[in-house]
Design a protein around this motif. Structure first.
Motif, mmCIF file in Angstrom:
data_model
loop_
_atom_site.group_PDB
_atom_site.id
_atom_site.type_symbol
_atom_site.label_atom_id
_atom_site.label_comp_id
_atom_site.label_asym_id
_atom_site.label_seq_id
_atom_site.Cartn_x
_atom_site.Cartn_y
_atom_site.Cartn_z
ATOM 1 N N THR A 4 0.895 -1.129 -0.078
ATOM 2 C CA THR A 4 0.189 -0.202 -0.083
ATOM 3 C C THR A 4 0.922 1.422 -0.091
ATOM 4 O O THR A 4 1.762 1.491 0.769
ATOM 5 N N LYS A 5 0.632 2.058 -0.952
ATOM 6 C CA LYS A 5 1.457 3.520 -0.977
ATOM 7 C C LYS A 5 0.940 4.239 -0.151
ATOM 8 O O LYS A 5 -0.633 4.467 -0.193
ATOM 9 N N PRO A 6 1.490 5.097 0.735
ATOM 10 C CA PRO A 6 0.935 6.186 1.265
ATOM 11 C C PRO A 6 0.162 7.268 0.354
ATOM 12 O O PRO A 6 0.837 7.542 -0.788
ATOM 13 N N GLN A 7 -1.011 7.701 0.651
ATOM 14 C CA GLN A 7 -1.764 8.476 -0.240
ATOM 15 C C GLN A 7 -1.351 10.010 0.055
ATOM 16 O O GLN A 7 -1.142 10.314 1.217
ATOM 17 N N VAL A 43 -1.472 18.237 9.966
ATOM 18 C CA VAL A 43 -1.670 16.834 9.856
ATOM 19 C C VAL A 43 -2.530 16.519 8.423
ATOM 20 O O VAL A 43 -2.103 15.459 7.856
ATOM 21 N N GLY A 44 -3.366 17.160 8.101
ATOM 22 C CA GLY A 44 -4.013 17.116 6.726
ATOM 23 C C GLY A 44 -3.295 17.170 5.484
ATOM 24 O O GLY A 44 -3.166 16.698 4.561
ATOM 25 N N ALA A 45 -1.964 17.759 5.770
ATOM 26 C CA ALA A 45 -1.245 18.105 4.630
ATOM 27 C C ALA A 45 -0.118 16.982 4.673
ATOM 28 O O ALA A 45 1.012 16.915 3.520
ATOM 29 N N GLN A 46 0.060 16.245 5.500
ATOM 30 C CA GLN A 46 1.058 15.099 5.849
ATOM 31 C C GLN A 46 0.749 14.002 4.814
ATOM 32 O O GLN A 46 -0.395 13.550 4.354
ATOM 33 N N LYS A 47 1.795 13.373 4.396
ATOM 34 C CA LYS A 47 1.828 12.238 3.055
ATOM 35 C C LYS A 47 2.579 10.998 4.104
ATOM 36 O O LYS A 47 3.391 11.294 4.294
ATOM 37 N N GLY A 48 1.738 10.145 4.391
ATOM 38 C CA GLY A 48 2.383 9.020 4.895
ATOM 39 C C GLY A 48 2.548 9.122 6.307
ATOM 40 O O GLY A 48 1.783 9.894 7.028
ATOM 41 N N HIS A 49 3.524 8.683 7.012
ATOM 42 C CA HIS A 49 4.030 8.654 8.450
ATOM 43 C C HIS A 49 4.607 10.012 8.628
ATOM 44 O O HIS A 49 5.471 10.238 8.076
ATOM 45 N N GLU A 109 -1.263 -3.040 7.407
ATOM 46 C CA GLU A 109 -0.109 -3.319 8.203
ATOM 47 C C GLU A 109 0.962 -2.597 8.024
ATOM 48 O O GLU A 109 1.058 -1.944 6.815
ATOM 49 N N HIS A 110 2.066 -3.016 8.747
ATOM 50 C CA HIS A 110 3.487 -2.218 8.647
ATOM 51 C C HIS A 110 4.355 -3.074 8.678
ATOM 52 O O HIS A 110 4.618 -4.262 9.520
ATOM 53 N N MET A 111 5.523 -3.093 7.664
ATOM 54 C CA MET A 111 6.604 -3.902 7.992
ATOM 55 C C MET A 111 7.633 -2.676 8.155
ATOM 56 O O MET A 111 7.735 -1.555 7.364
ATOM 57 N N HIS A 112 8.609 -2.853 9.223
ATOM 58 C CA HIS A 112 9.661 -1.633 9.396
ATOM 59 C C HIS A 112 10.987 -2.402 9.141
ATOM 60 O O HIS A 112 11.477 -3.353 9.883
ATOM 61 N N ILE A 120 7.047 -0.035 5.130
ATOM 62 C CA ILE A 120 6.393 -0.403 4.053
ATOM 63 C C ILE A 120 4.883 -1.134 4.487
ATOM 64 O O ILE A 120 5.094 -1.701 5.457
ATOM 65 N N GLU A 121 3.970 -0.415 3.854
ATOM 66 C CA GLU A 121 2.726 -0.663 4.303
ATOM 67 C C GLU A 121 2.161 -1.938 3.182
ATOM 68 O O GLU A 121 2.364 -1.795 1.984
#
Length: 163
Positions: A4-7, A43-49, A109-112, A120-121
């Motif tokens: 999953t790519k961060p939107q 927060v609304g302007a953030q992409k991903g984590h 889910e997440h892989m770190h 990686i989502e």
């Protein structure tokens, strides 16, 4: 299973996010202050984590008058309101909290990667179905869950092999 790519955030916050957050704050006898509005916009302007310190520094760089403590407290309220999720990462020496927007995103889910820090989502519907089945079989009512797998991404494995 799919990565999953961060939107990218669609500009600033949506009306729905504002309504949800204002409703949550009201239920806690708190007000939607100008500082909370600025933080919600950021927060609304953030992409991903993102992390709290980075968010604070971004606001400070824009000369937005908010304290570090207000950023941390507001993030806690955003988590409690269900608009933001807190994700914990560990490098075995310290535990770090990252945040991500929840609204408009599919559960994932997440892989770190403990080598480079990459997150990686991924989404795995059969895994989700299995977890739901286990909960049903055990008579357990799930409210939320998260899965974090720590390891080495492909690039770090390749680097390790060539060293």
């Amino acid at each position: 299973m799919t990565e999953t790519k961060p939107q990218a955030a669609a500009g600033s916050r949506t009306t729905r996010e504002r309504e949800v957050f204002a409703g949550y704050l009201g239920s806690q006898n708190l007000k939607m202050t100008r500082e909370r509005e600025h933080i919600l916009d950021a927060v609304g302007a953030q992409k991903g984590h993102f992390d709290a310190e980075g968010l604070y520094l971004a606001l400070a760089a824009q000369s937005v008058p908010v304290s570090r403590a207000t950023v941390y407290r507001t993030l806690d309220h955003l988590v409690s309101s269900g608009l933001v999720q807190k994700v914990y990462l560990s490098d075995h020496t310290q535990r770090k909290a990252l945040y991500e927007r929840v609204v408009g995103r599919e559960h994932h889910e997440h892989m770190h990667c403990v080598g480079c820090g990459r997150i990686i989502e991924f989404t795995d519907h059969p895994l989700e179905e299995r977890q739901a089945k286990v909960c049903r079989e055990m008579g357990f009512k799930p409210m939320r869950h998260s899965l974090r797998i720590e390891g080495l991404c492909r690039a770090c494995q390749d680097e390790e092999r060539s060293a």
